[in-house]
Enzyme design. Structure first.
Site, PDB file in Angstrom:
ATOM      1  N   GLU A 317      19.264   5.868   0.193  1.00  0.00           N
ATOM      2  CA  GLU A 317      20.514   6.195  -0.525  1.00  0.00           C
ATOM      3  C   GLU A 317      20.199   6.821  -1.885  1.00  0.00           C
ATOM      4  OE1 GLU A 317      22.695   6.235   1.511  1.00  0.00           O
ATOM      5  OE2 GLU A 317      21.999   4.741   2.954  1.00  0.00           O
ATOM      6  N   TYR A 397      18.540  12.678  11.391  1.00  0.00           N
ATOM      7  CA  TYR A 397      17.720  11.947  10.417  1.00  0.00           C
ATOM      8  C   TYR A 397      16.244  12.174  10.696  1.00  0.00           C
ATOM      9  CZ  TYR A 397      21.834   9.164   9.046  1.00  0.00           C
ATOM     10  OH  TYR A 397      23.045   8.758   8.575  1.00  0.00           O
TER      11      TYR A 397
HETATM   12  N1  BES Z   1      25.344   8.899   4.439  1.00  0.00           N
HETATM   13  C1  BES Z   1      24.895   7.931   5.366  1.00  0.00           C
HETATM   14  C2  BES Z   1      25.989   7.112   5.971  1.00  0.00           C
HETATM   15  C3  BES Z   1      26.950   7.919   6.815  1.00  0.00           C
HETATM   16  C4  BES Z   1      26.486   8.826   7.754  1.00  0.00           C
HETATM   17  C5  BES Z   1      28.303   7.729   6.687  1.00  0.00           C
HETATM   18  C6  BES Z   1      27.394   9.554   8.521  1.00  0.00           C
HETATM   19  C7  BES Z   1      29.193   8.446   7.437  1.00  0.00           C
HETATM   20  C8  BES Z   1      28.745   9.361   8.358  1.00  0.00           C
HETATM   21  C9  BES Z   1      23.878   6.992   4.728  1.00  0.00           C
HETATM   22  O1  BES Z   1      23.076   7.596   3.781  1.00  0.00           O
HETATM   23  C10 BES Z   1      22.947   6.536   5.822  1.00  0.00           C
HETATM   24  O2  BES Z   1      22.308   7.367   6.375  1.00  0.00           O
HETATM   25  N2  BES Z   1      22.900   5.230   6.114  1.00  0.00           N
HETATM   26  C11 BES Z   1      22.044   4.683   7.129  1.00  0.00           C
HETATM   27  C12 BES Z   1      20.898   3.955   6.541  1.00  0.00           C
HETATM   28  C13 BES Z   1      19.673   4.782   6.430  1.00  0.00           C
HETATM   29  C14 BES Z   1      18.555   3.984   5.814  1.00  0.00           C
HETATM   30  C15 BES Z   1      19.222   5.410   7.714  1.00  0.00           C
HETATM   31  C16 BES Z   1      22.850   3.676   7.936  1.00  0.00           C
HETATM   32  O3  BES Z   1      24.041   3.551   7.693  1.00  0.00           O
HETATM   33  O4  BES Z   1      22.310   3.038   8.790  1.00  0.00           O
HETATM   34 ZN    ZN Z   2      21.794   9.028   4.683  1.00  0.00          ZN
END
Ligand code: BES
Ligand code: ZN
Length: 619
Positions: A317, A397
């Site tokens: 984050e 990702y």
């Molecule tokens: N920005 C994302 C969360 C998100 C993604 C919200 C798509 C809405 C739509 C956040 O940065 C994220 O990627 N969170 C991951 C954790 C990360 C360590 C892979 C999660 O929520 O698991």
């Molecule tokens: Zn993210």
């Protein structure tokens, strides 16, 4: 000097009084946002000022939004995004009524709200949100850690903020914002900008008002609010954590590497430009692992396992403060520019703070995740760039991160880091598209080197499905030992002889996801008995175990699922469990339906929408 100075001041005064120059928008076809009704090239919002009261009894945010508008000369209307807002009236700054109309609504995108602004460049919208606004989680006290006071949080990404803020909800249309939020006097409001009144100001008998401001233009999905029984603990000079009083101390202990992480990130890719970096611990129904709201990362409490094993979520984050919040995907077709860059950057922070082996463990696991996603998703869905509805979300990702790691290894770390640092500087506070990124890297890094161009396969990575042949793989020695344990289980070794007493989240994930998918009831019972998996307090372990156990119709795991699923809202850790149950047909589907019927009221609207689809629930 004495003569020149007043002249300079005279010159400076009218400049600083003039309206700020709105941040640039991209107008190329690839930057057109199909998920927004806005036409920013005609008229666009440059600043949002909110004045809202949180009504917990009615579950609505009520008040007004004042929008500053930049428009083409002669433009007489502006189009906003509106997902179920209840609009009472719209006026210009002088209070004169403007005419407006809401068009046909789409379930996902909502509807266009067209306002005849005439010559007005500031408008005031009096409105309230609906109780089922998709961005807002209104939690009763039972669903909080303290169990005494209610909680409210918003989640804007990707296109949910239009359910509580009337604006142009598109990541390419950056807006500064300010807010006055009035809440019951025993609760605290925090937002993703400068917190101007940390203790709030009295606002009538049983209310308090909190003021906030975000000076930088941000994509509107980053406007975020939380209201609850919150306390704050500083962690370092510019870092700290907000949480409910009962979770504050344990959270602060696990987050005490945060200041180091900010320094590590700055050493890599340039100054942290947002002032403070604080975090907010949400109740367990938060649908994500984390959310990169500027100045205030939102975090799931599931990362707190007592051993700092999951602070990679914080690194992630935090990294979004550059990739995502500073340089932002122009549309959700380019979301890998946010998530892939961030997953790469996160791992670099982990390496600096925790060392090479820990970074290797995390990168090695993300390779596994990508392989699983590639297997599950159909080929067009495995591209990095594409229509958001066609893409397999999580893939961006790890495929994105491995793409960047592959470039790093081809050109060398120092050359790559210098490029990436300049990339963030040159595109700060601007939207970015895949095509522009490729143009930029060719101009600044490849520079016509034909051999390098061939080696990198940039277009294949960006536009083709699957994994290009040059993908760089990281392997970890720690996980190689876990792989040995997996082999021993397959060879029939007694579970008690395995070296699991020192394992953290990542070792467990590798182990549980790496075991043969078919195991006998006896073998599962032996694992469960020795490793206490059904009772694991670690949500990552519990999730991976339930997938394995329920995938084998292991009956004793059902009570564990009954206890676990209603309690956790993080989609990543519950969706696979529901999916596994549903895949078990006549045995598992009724279990999924029964548990979900009880759990559904505990979940955030985003989680509900997603699990409804898996379970086939029709409200
Ligand atoms: N920005 C994302 C969360 C998100 C993604 C919200 C798509 C809405 C739509 C956040 O940065 C994220 O990627 N969170 C991951 C954790 C990360 C360590 C892979 C999660 O929520 O698991
Ligand atoms: Zn993210």
């Amino acid at each position: 000097m004495r003569i020149i100075l007043p002249a300079l001041l005279l010159l400076a005064a009218p400049l600083s009084a003039a309206a700020p120059v709105p941040s640039p928008i991209l107008t190329t076809p690839d930057a057109r946002d199909a998920l927004s009704y806005a036409r920013p090239e005609v008229a666009r919002v440059t600043h949002v000022d909110l004045d809202l009261r949180a009504d917990f009894a009615a579950k609505v945010m009520r008040g007004s939004a004042t929008l500053d508008i930049a428009a083409k000369p002669g433009a007489s209307e502006i189009i906003l995004d509106d997902k179920g807002l209840v609009i009472e009236r719209i006026t210009d700054a002088g209070g004169r009524a403007l005419t407006w109309a809401v068009g046909k609504a789409d379930d996902y995108k909502g509807a266009p709200l067209t306002i005849r602004i005439g010559a007005a460049r500031r408008i005031v919208i009096a409105y309230h949100s609906k109780p089922d606004a998709s961005a807002l989680g209104w939690l009763p006290p039972e669903l909080t850690a303290g169990k005494k006071k209610p909680f409210l949080f918003s989640q804007g990404q990707s296109i949910e903020n239009r359910s509580w803020i009337p604006t142009q909800d598109s990541p390419g249309i950056r807006q500064s914002w300010s807010a006055r939020i009035t809440v019951p006097a025993d609760l605290v409001a925090v937002m993703s900008g400068t917190r101007l009144t940390p203790r709030g100001e009295p606002a009538g008998k049983s209310w308090k008002r909190y003021r906030f401001r975000m000076e930088h233009p941000v994509p509107p999905y980053l406007i975020a609010l939380a209201v609850g029984d919150l306390a704050f603990k500083p962690l370092g000079a510019r870092t700290g954590v907000y949480a409910e009083p009962v979770t504050l101390a344990p959270a602060a202990r696990e987050l005490d590497d945060t200041e180091k992480m900010v320094r590590a990130a700055e050493g890599l890719y340039g100054p942290y430009r947002w002032g403070r970096y604080d975090m907010l611990v949400l109740p367990p129904s938060f649908p994500y692992g984390g959310m990169e709201n500027p100045t205030l990362t939102f975090l799931t409490p599931t990362i707190f396992t007592g051993d700092k094993a999951n602070t990679d979520v914080v690194a992630h984050e935090l990294a979004h403060s550059w990739s995502g919040n500073l340089v932002t995907n122009a549309t959700w077709s380019d979301s890998w520019l946010n998530e892939g860059f961030t997953t790469y950057f996160e791992n670099r922070i982990d390496e600096i703070v925790y060392g090479k082996e820990r970074a290797a463990v995390l990168a090695d696991l993300s390779w596994d995740d990508l392989q699983r996603d590639l297997k599950e998703a159909k080929p067009p869905a495995t591209r990095l760039h594409g229509e958001p509805e066609e893409l397999y979300g999580e893939l961006a990702y790890n495929k994105g991160a491995i793409f960047l790691r592959t470039i790093e290894h081809a050109v060398g770390r120092s050359r790559w880091d210098a490029y990436l640092r300049s990339y963030f500087d040159r595109h700060a506070f601007q939207p970015q598209t895949t095509a522009n990124f490729l143009k930029d890297i060719r101009a600044r890094l490849v520079k016509g080197d034909a051999a390098l161009e061939k080696q990198l396969q940039l277009d294949a990575w960006a536009y083709q499905p699957g994994l290009p042949g040059n993908a760089y793989r990281v392997r970890s020695a720690t996980l190689a030992q876990v792989d040995r344990a997996i082999e021993q289980v397959s060879e029939g070794a007694p579970v008690g002889t395995l070296p699991f007493s020192t394992w953290g989240t990542q070792e467990w994930q590798r182990f549980l996801n790496g075991l043969p998918r078919k195991l006998s009831t006896e073998r599962l019972a032996e694992l469960d008995g020795a490793m206490r998996l059904s009772a694991s307090p670690n949500a990552y372990v519990r999730s991976a175990w339930l997938v394995l156990a329920l995938g084998n119709r292991y009956q004793p795991a059902v009570v564990s699922a009954e206890e676990y699923l209603p309690r956790i809202g993080r989609m990543l850790l519950i969706r696979p469990v529901y999916r596994t149950l549903v895949e078990q047909g006549a045995w598992g589907r009724p279990i999924a339906e029964r548990i979900y019927a009880g759990a559904r009221p505990h979940y955030h609207p985003v989680t509900v929408a997603s699990v409804d689809k898996i379970v086939g629930f029709t409200p």
